[in-house]
Design a protein around this motif. Structure first.
Motif, PDB file in Angstrom:
ATOM      1  N   LYS A 489      45.130  -7.117 -43.721  1.00 52.74           N
ATOM      2  CA  LYS A 489      43.580  -7.586 -43.311  1.00 52.74           C
ATOM      3  C   LYS A 489      43.683  -7.513 -41.961  1.00 52.74           C
ATOM      4  CE  LYS A 489      40.894 -11.557 -43.855  1.00 52.74           C
ATOM      5  NZ  LYS A 489      40.678 -12.909 -44.414  1.00 52.74           N
ATOM      6  N   GLU A 499      44.383 -14.508 -49.493  1.00 58.63           N
ATOM      7  CA  GLU A 499      43.248 -13.979 -49.334  1.00 58.63           C
ATOM      8  C   GLU A 499      42.041 -14.554 -50.251  1.00 58.63           C
ATOM      9  OE1 GLU A 499      39.810 -11.578 -47.861  1.00 58.63           O
ATOM     10  OE2 GLU A 499      41.901 -12.165 -46.996  1.00 58.63           O
ATOM     11  N   PHE A 503      38.850 -16.928 -48.994  1.00 59.01           N
ATOM     12  CA  PHE A 503      37.479 -16.573 -49.311  1.00 59.01           C
ATOM     13  C   PHE A 503      36.627 -17.750 -50.019  1.00 59.01           C
ATOM     14  CE2 PHE A 503      34.512 -14.763 -52.364  1.00 59.01           C
ATOM     15  CZ  PHE A 503      33.543 -13.739 -51.632  1.00 59.01           C
ATOM     16  N   HIS A 563      42.901  -0.287 -58.363  1.00 58.86           N
ATOM     17  CA  HIS A 563      43.735  -1.414 -57.747  1.00 58.86           C
ATOM     18  C   HIS A 563      45.009  -0.480 -57.597  1.00 58.86           C
ATOM     19  CE1 HIS A 563      44.150  -2.475 -62.089  1.00 58.86           C
ATOM     20  NE2 HIS A 563      45.560  -2.467 -61.703  1.00 58.86           N
ATOM     21  N   ASP A 568      44.554  -3.038 -51.444  1.00 55.54           N
ATOM     22  CA  ASP A 568      43.694  -3.570 -50.401  1.00 55.54           C
ATOM     23  C   ASP A 568      42.140  -3.581 -50.394  1.00 55.54           C
ATOM     24  OD1 ASP A 568      46.269  -2.859 -49.707  1.00 55.54           O
ATOM     25  OD2 ASP A 568      45.962  -3.331 -47.520  1.00 55.54           O
ATOM     26  N   GLN A 569      41.665  -2.376 -50.722  1.00 55.08           N
ATOM     27  CA  GLN A 569      40.171  -2.337 -50.754  1.00 55.08           C
ATOM     28  C   GLN A 569      39.840  -2.801 -51.814  1.00 55.08           C
ATOM     29  OE1 GLN A 569      38.278  -0.890 -48.287  1.00 55.08           O
ATOM     30  NE2 GLN A 569      36.405  -1.724 -49.543  1.00 55.08           N
ATOM     31  N   VAL A 572      38.927  -6.524 -51.871  1.00 56.96           N
ATOM     32  CA  VAL A 572      37.819  -6.894 -51.005  1.00 56.96           C
ATOM     33  C   VAL A 572      36.312  -6.594 -51.747  1.00 56.96           C
ATOM     34  CG1 VAL A 572      36.329  -5.812 -48.779  1.00 56.96           C
ATOM     35  CG2 VAL A 572      39.011  -6.371 -48.815  1.00 56.96           C
ATOM     36  N   ASP A 573      36.362  -5.161 -52.623  1.00 60.50           N
ATOM     37  CA  ASP A 573      35.279  -4.841 -53.257  1.00 60.50           C
ATOM     38  C   ASP A 573      35.019  -6.108 -54.416  1.00 60.50           C
ATOM     39  OD1 ASP A 573      35.026  -2.720 -51.828  1.00 60.50           O
ATOM     40  OD2 ASP A 573      35.674  -1.367 -53.029  1.00 60.50           O
ATOM     41  N   LEU A 575      35.830  -9.088 -54.461  1.00 57.99           N
ATOM     42  CA  LEU A 575      35.352 -10.490 -53.922  1.00 57.99           C
ATOM     43  C   LEU A 575      33.912 -10.312 -53.542  1.00 57.99           C
ATOM     44  CD1 LEU A 575      38.373 -11.695 -52.133  1.00 57.99           C
ATOM     45  CD2 LEU A 575      37.364 -12.518 -53.962  1.00 57.99           C
ATOM     46  N   LEU A 576      33.360  -9.065 -52.876  1.00 58.90           N
ATOM     47  CA  LEU A 576      32.373  -8.940 -52.517  1.00 58.90           C
ATOM     48  C   LEU A 576      31.180  -8.854 -53.712  1.00 58.90           C
ATOM     49  CD1 LEU A 576      32.511  -6.304 -49.719  1.00 58.90           C
ATOM     50  CD2 LEU A 576      31.937  -8.555 -49.330  1.00 58.90           C
ATOM     51  N   LYS A 620      27.502  -3.795 -47.294  1.00 60.30           N
ATOM     52  CA  LYS A 620      28.815  -3.653 -47.455  1.00 60.30           C
ATOM     53  C   LYS A 620      29.617  -2.721 -48.801  1.00 60.30           C
ATOM     54  CE  LYS A 620      30.036  -7.952 -44.545  1.00 60.30           C
ATOM     55  NZ  LYS A 620      30.699  -9.054 -44.652  1.00 60.30           N
TER      56      LYS A 620
END
Length: 625
Positions: A489, A499, A503, A563, A568-569, A572-573, A575-576, A620
């Motif tokens: 992060k 994480e 969030f 995954h 990592d990405q 993030v994706d 959760l977005l 994003k």
């Protein structure tokens, strides 16, 4: 969809006009030009001139003329684009289409190309089996010639074949030819179960089904085993595929279209053999709905060539019921329809074998009726002309319901006059009842449309809610397996669990489903390694729930890394996307809550704030808003 100017030039320059027109009309060399009989009129002296040097044609009997495209549009009833596609296919030219979905269309084009090749190969295999194998000759050819009375010319014209009794004869040959099993399966010719495969059609007469360009898109198979003594379905069709959609195809239209245009009417029958029997007897303006109930798409397909239809269904009860349904559908689409009235034992196939061409034509003229006379004849046949006011009122209502489908005011008035004459009821009374029926139909249509809109809104709401729940399940599954996985992060490191916890706390979120929140709380309270977090509730979610693949998101324009490739990405994706759907849900709830007071300033401010947050998240995610 646009075909580029360069592509059009390439297609037209490669097209040989005498070759294209010569496929439909017999041409003879006459000096520098070619001559032939007009395909648009009945004539004995050739009046069609084709000029290869000028690349034009002229038909002096009808006054029509133009280039190769105009001929295809006139003769085949193709659109301009369909004509270009026909020529491109004929001369093996690849069409490059301008579209925002170029990649999609490229993939689609490649899939269809493979499927056409497989269908064509299947046709050749079935023909060889019919003519060159002992099983095919004994079972298939013998059935067609002796029982169906088809001659060799008709069998070859409609490219009939035979599928052997073997479980996988066709599939094995197709694989040996180099076709892939996944592509063969897409045609519906092969069924795959576990690790085994077998042919969809076995021990059947095969009827290739063509599109308007003459390409094979599917098959119909007729068992030669007596279906009354075995558990065999009499007729089966290819399953739905990229190429084959039963509801949008008419059997025999490719072979019959030019005769339909020439005669300006079409016979509509029920089966494959009916079409072939008619052709063999010299009546070639005939098509079949391939054994399925006639659809709107099929009616519109006929309408491309003519508005005049003679319905020729079997004379039994099921044939009568089917004809009643078709009558209203035809009238709604502004078609002119007449119906054959037959005895119980009569059908198109038996009649075409019983009469010569001239006798059959005479029979068809004498026994075809408008829908009012046809329904009256059925009434008389069922009730032997016994007068019953109740039954007759049902007949009148049925006829008036059909008249209500007619859009042309003049035709509607004339059919009312005809109904008054045949039914012996005053026209004023029929007019009054027709108005009542039409008002009722409008009201019912309004209710149906309103219900459909309500259902669509409800479905859309449920769909959005489901996406939120799907994402929650994904998050639960992900932290159950990868909760202690270390991820980057920025310059620091953290775990997947930390994480996700950060969030949810940062944005003050809770899971939408109570069950999911309880599972998450359970994991939170333990906050230990994967082994210890896999309690019965978590295991239940992982093993019993069906998780949707990331391809669902990719179809919506969101690129989602696996995954396994980039954890990592991925988190993030994930959760977005969850946050985005959560905000959408909040917006919906706000609108429902303030539906009677949408001008409230605090409401507007709240909606603007949430929308702004949603837009930032979409950016994003690299989405267009």
């Amino acid at each position: 969809m646009i075909i580029s100017k360069e592509n059009r030039k390439k297609i037209l320059s490669a097209s040989c006009i005498e070759d294209v027109i010569g496929h439909f009309v017999k041409l003879r060399k006459s000096g520098m030009n070619y001559r032939g009989l007009s395909p648009f009129s009945n004539e004995k002296t050739p009046s069609l001139i084709v000029s290869p040097t000028k690349k034009i044609w002229k038909d002096f009997s009808s006054g029509k003329g133009g280039d190769v495209i105009s001929f295809l549009m006139e003769h085949e009833n193709f659109s301009y684009v369909e004509s270009l596609h026909y020529l491109a296919n004929k001369y093996n030219i690849r069409i490059e289409e301008k579209n925002n979905n170029d990649h999609y269309h490229e993939v689609y084009h490649q899939i269809c190309k493979k499927l056409y090749l497989i269908q064509d190969y299947a046709k050749s295999i079935f023909i060889k089996q019919l003519f060159l194998t002992e099983e095919g000759k004994k079972n298939g050819l013998n059935y067609l010639i002796r029982k169906r009375k088809f001659d060799m010319k008709s069998i070859r014209k409609f490219e009939l074949g035979y599928a052997s009794y073997s479980w996988n004869f066709f599939t094995k040959n197709a694989l040996d030819k180099g076709f892939k099993i996944q592509d063969i399966e897409k045609t519906g010719l092969t069924i795959i179960k576990k690790d085994n495969y077998f042919d969809s059609f076995r021990k059947r007469i095969m009827f290739p089904i063509h599109d308007l360009s003459g390409r094979v898109v599917g098959f119909g198979g007729r068992t030669i085993v007596d279906p009354s003594n075995f558990t065999y379905t009499k007729y089966i069709n290819s399953s739905e595929s990229f190429l084959f959609q039963k509801s949008k195809i008419l059997y025999g239209l490719f072979q019959s279209k030019k005769y339909i245009v020439k005669e300006n009417f079409c016979y509509l029958v029920e089966g494959y053999t009916d079409v072939i029997s008619f052709h063999q007897n010299g009546i070639k303006n005939v098509v079949s709905s391939s054994g399925i109930s006639l659809t709107i798409d099929q009616i519109l397909l006929i309408k491309k060539f003519t508005k005049n239809v003679i319905l020729f269904y079997d004379g039994d009860i099921s044939g009568m019921k089917a004809s009643f349904r078709v009558i209203n559908m035809m009238l709604e689409k502004e078609m002119n329809i007449r119906i054959l009235f037959l005895n119980n034992e009569e059908d198109p196939d038996s009649l075409s074998r019983k009469y010569s061409m001239s006798q059959l034509k005479d029979f068809l003229v004498k026994n075809s009726y408008n829908f009012i006379s046809y329904k009256k004849k059925i009434y008389d046949k069922l009730y032997q002309k016994k007068y019953d006011p109740i039954k007759k009122s049902f007949l009148i209502s049925n006829i008036l319901n059909s008249i209500s489908k007619i859009k042309n005011i003049l035709q509607k008035e004339l059919f009312l006059q005809e109904a008054s004459r045949i039914l012996n009821v005053k026209q004023e009374i029929l007019n009054s009842e027709l108005e009542r029926i039409m008002k009722k139909n409008i009201k019912e249509k309004f209710i149906v449309e309103k219900n459909e809109k309500t259902y669509n809104l409800f479905s859309e709401e449920k769909k959005k809610e489901n996406i939120l729940i799907i994402l929650e399940k994904k998050l639960i599954k992900f932290i159950s397996f990868y909760g202690n996985k270390i991820i980057k992060k920025g310059k620091n490191e953290t775990t997947v669990f930390q994480e996700l916890l950060h969030f949810f706390k940062n944005f003050n979120l809770r899971f939408y489903l109570k069950k999911n929140q309880e599972i998450f709380d359970n994991i939170l309270s333990k906050n230990v390694k994967k082994k210890e977090t896999s309690d019965s509730n978590v295991i239940n979610v992982i093993e019993n729930e069906k998780y949707y693949s990331l391809s669902k998101w990719e179809k919506k324009g969101i690129e989602v890394p696996s995954h396994k490739e980039n954890i990592d990405q991925y988190i993030v994706d994930l959760l977005l996307r969850y946050q985005s759907q959560y905000i959408l849900k909040l917006i919906q709830e706000e609108i429902i809550k303030h539906n009677k007071n949408i001008e409230n300033k605090s409401f507007i401010k709240r909606i603007m704030y949430l929308t702004n947050m949603k837009n930032k998240i979409h950016k994003k995610l690299h989405r267009y808003v």
